[in-house]
Design a protein around this motif. Structure first.
Motif, PDB file in Angstrom:
ATOM      1  N   TYR A  36       0.457  -1.156   0.480  1.00 35.18           N
ATOM      2  CA  TYR A  36       0.287  -0.379  -0.346  1.00 35.18           C
ATOM      3  C   TYR A  36       0.340   1.189  -0.181  1.00 35.18           C
ATOM      4  CZ  TYR A  36      -4.381  -3.087   1.463  1.00 35.18           C
ATOM      5  OH  TYR A  36      -4.510  -3.489   0.622  1.00 35.18           O
ATOM      6  N   TYR A  87       3.552   0.643   2.990  1.00 38.86           N
ATOM      7  CA  TYR A  87       3.668  -0.597   3.219  1.00 38.86           C
ATOM      8  C   TYR A  87       3.259  -1.819   3.372  1.00 38.86           C
ATOM      9  CZ  TYR A  87       2.964   3.497   7.053  1.00 38.86           C
ATOM     10  OH  TYR A  87       3.097   4.360   7.950  1.00 38.86           O
ATOM     11  N   LEU A  89       1.358  -4.934   3.498  1.00 37.89           N
ATOM     12  CA  LEU A  89       0.682  -5.783   4.949  1.00 37.89           C
ATOM     13  C   LEU A  89       1.178  -7.225   4.823  1.00 37.89           C
ATOM     14  CD1 LEU A  89      -2.004  -5.587   6.352  1.00 37.89           C
ATOM     15  CD2 LEU A  89      -3.746  -5.592   4.294  1.00 37.89           C
ATOM     16  N   PHE A 102       0.702  -4.955   9.248  1.00 37.21           N
ATOM     17  CA  PHE A 102       1.404  -3.962   8.694  1.00 37.21           C
ATOM     18  C   PHE A 102       2.907  -4.122   8.874  1.00 37.21           C
ATOM     19  CE2 PHE A 102      -1.922  -1.706   5.866  1.00 37.21           C
ATOM     20  CZ  PHE A 102      -2.702  -1.789   6.748  1.00 37.21           C
ATOM     21  N   GLY A 103       3.496  -4.036   7.451  1.00 40.20           N
ATOM     22  CA  GLY A 103       4.997  -4.086   8.337  1.00 40.20           C
ATOM     23  C   GLY A 103       4.626  -2.289   8.347  1.00 40.20           C
ATOM     24  N   SER A 104       6.314  -1.914   8.849  1.00 39.65           N
ATOM     25  CA  SER A 104       6.548  -0.499  10.454  1.00 39.65           C
ATOM     26  C   SER A 104       6.712   0.584   8.264  1.00 39.65           C
ATOM     27  CB  SER A 104       8.058  -1.118  10.622  1.00 39.65           C
ATOM     28  OG  SER A 104       8.805  -1.493   9.589  1.00 39.65           O
ATOM     29  N   GLY A 105       6.521   0.263   7.759  1.00 36.18           N
ATOM     30  CA  GLY A 105       6.821   1.858   6.835  1.00 36.18           C
ATOM     31  C   GLY A 105       7.712   1.367   6.089  1.00 36.18           C
TER      32      GLY A 105
ATOM     33  N   TYR B  35      -7.817  -0.594  13.196  1.00 31.49           N
ATOM     34  CA  TYR B  35      -6.512   0.032  13.238  1.00 31.49           C
ATOM     35  C   TYR B  35      -5.949   0.536  13.777  1.00 31.49           C
ATOM     36  CZ  TYR B  35      -5.570  -3.678  10.046  1.00 31.49           C
ATOM     37  OH  TYR B  35      -5.191  -5.537   9.082  1.00 31.49           O
ATOM     38  N   GLN B  41       3.444   7.064  12.681  1.00 31.78           N
ATOM     39  CA  GLN B  41       3.647   5.530  12.734  1.00 31.78           C
ATOM     40  C   GLN B  41       2.770   4.347  11.617  1.00 31.78           C
ATOM     41  OE1 GLN B  41       4.785   3.948  16.396  1.00 31.78           O
ATOM     42  NE2 GLN B  41       5.502   6.163  17.301  1.00 31.78           N
ATOM     43  N   SER B  42       3.280   3.312  12.217  1.00 29.04           N
ATOM     44  CA  SER B  42       2.868   2.597  11.050  1.00 29.04           C
ATOM     45  C   SER B  42       1.607   2.765  11.399  1.00 29.04           C
ATOM     46  CB  SER B  42       3.554   1.167  11.192  1.00 29.04           C
ATOM     47  OG  SER B  42       3.336   0.191  10.690  1.00 29.04           O
ATOM     48  N   LEU B  43       0.513   1.738  10.928  1.00 25.31           N
ATOM     49  CA  LEU B  43      -0.971   1.680  11.241  1.00 25.31           C
ATOM     50  C   LEU B  43      -0.982  -0.417  11.960  1.00 25.31           C
ATOM     51  CD1 LEU B  43      -1.018   2.337   8.469  1.00 25.31           C
ATOM     52  CD2 LEU B  43      -3.233   1.995   9.051  1.00 25.31           C
ATOM     53  N   THR B  44      -1.498  -0.294  14.212  1.00 23.06           N
ATOM     54  CA  THR B  44      -1.128  -1.235  14.565  1.00 23.06           C
ATOM     55  C   THR B  44      -2.148  -1.779  14.655  1.00 23.06           C
ATOM     56  OG1 THR B  44       0.101   0.043  15.658  1.00 23.06           O
ATOM     57  CG2 THR B  44      -0.467  -1.442  16.700  1.00 23.06           C
TER      58      THR B  44
END
Lengths: 112, 114
Positions: A36, A87, A89, A102-105, B35, B41-44
């Motif tokens: 994404y 990201y 996923l 999700f990955g850390s981006g 999420y 930050q990333s999506l958690t």
């Protein structure tokens, strides 16, 4: 805990090819890998999805090795408008529960 | 493909109050997820919304703080309870269906707690 990791950031110049890799050791056996793009203040936007080997669409390619524990998003000839966070996923199974993680981006900056 | 309507799109709330976010899908889906994305930050993943039973929460998230409902296969709500400024985030719902491997996302709810 499943970890899906990516490089924090990448810099590139217009017209270059950019490759972003995601490591996903705990990917579920039958699950797809999806990438994404996210711009500030917007939700994730679908780029590409694959299960294994190589997938290509009009905007990107996705390379997935045989063990599927990683994947590489390839953006050909990036432009300034490709500056965004990317990201991966993947679905993982933990404690018999299926989850989408999700990955850390990766924050991509494209320079003129 | 699934079309998701998430609302509200944004809200500014007083600390100590609660906000309920709704996620409506135009078709029946197997999995619904919630999420949180804190600034930068990333999506958690907060939890998996299970139809007809209690949600499955991830480490660091509890039902008292984030109660979730899923009365049917097309609808879910997430409530952010007793809010504090640390809850200021974007909250996203996502759906995943066995018939379509792509996951779909709502437009997100930008919550600011003052």
């Amino acid at each position: 805990l499943a970890k899906t990791t990516q490089p924090i950031s990448m810099d590139s110049y217009e017209g270059q090819e950019v490759n972003i890799t995601c490591s996903h050791n705990n990917i579920a056996t039958n699950d797809y890998i999806t990438w994404y793009q996210q711009f500030p203040s917007q939700g994730p936007r679908f780029i590409i999805q694959g299960y294994k080997t190589k997938v290509t669409n009009e905007v990107a390619s996705l390379f997935i090795p045989a063990d599927r524990k990683s994947s590489t998003l390839s953006l050909p000839r990036v432009s300034l408008s490709d500056t965004a966070v990317y990201y991966c996923l993947v679905g993982v199974v933990l404690d018999s529960s299926y989850k989408l993680i999700f990955g850390s981006g990766t924050r991509l900056l494209v320079r003129p | 493909s699934a079309v998701i309507s998430q609302k509200p799109s944004r809200d500014i709330c007083q600390r100590g109050t609660s906000l309920t976010i709704q996620c409506q899908v135009d078709s029946q889906v197997t999995m619904m997820f919630w999420y949180r994305q804190q600034p930068g930050q990333s999506l958690t993943l907060i939890a998996t919304a299970n139809q007809g039973s209690e949600a499955t929460y991830e480490s660091g998230f509890v039902i008292d703080k984030f109660p979730i409902s899923r009365p049917n296969l097309t609808f879910s709500t997430l409530t952010v309870s007793n809010m504090s400024p640390e809850d200021s985030s974007i909250y996203l719902c996502s759906v995943d269906d066995a018939a379509d491997p792509e996951a779909f996302f709502g437009q997100g709810t930008r919550l600011t707690v003052v």
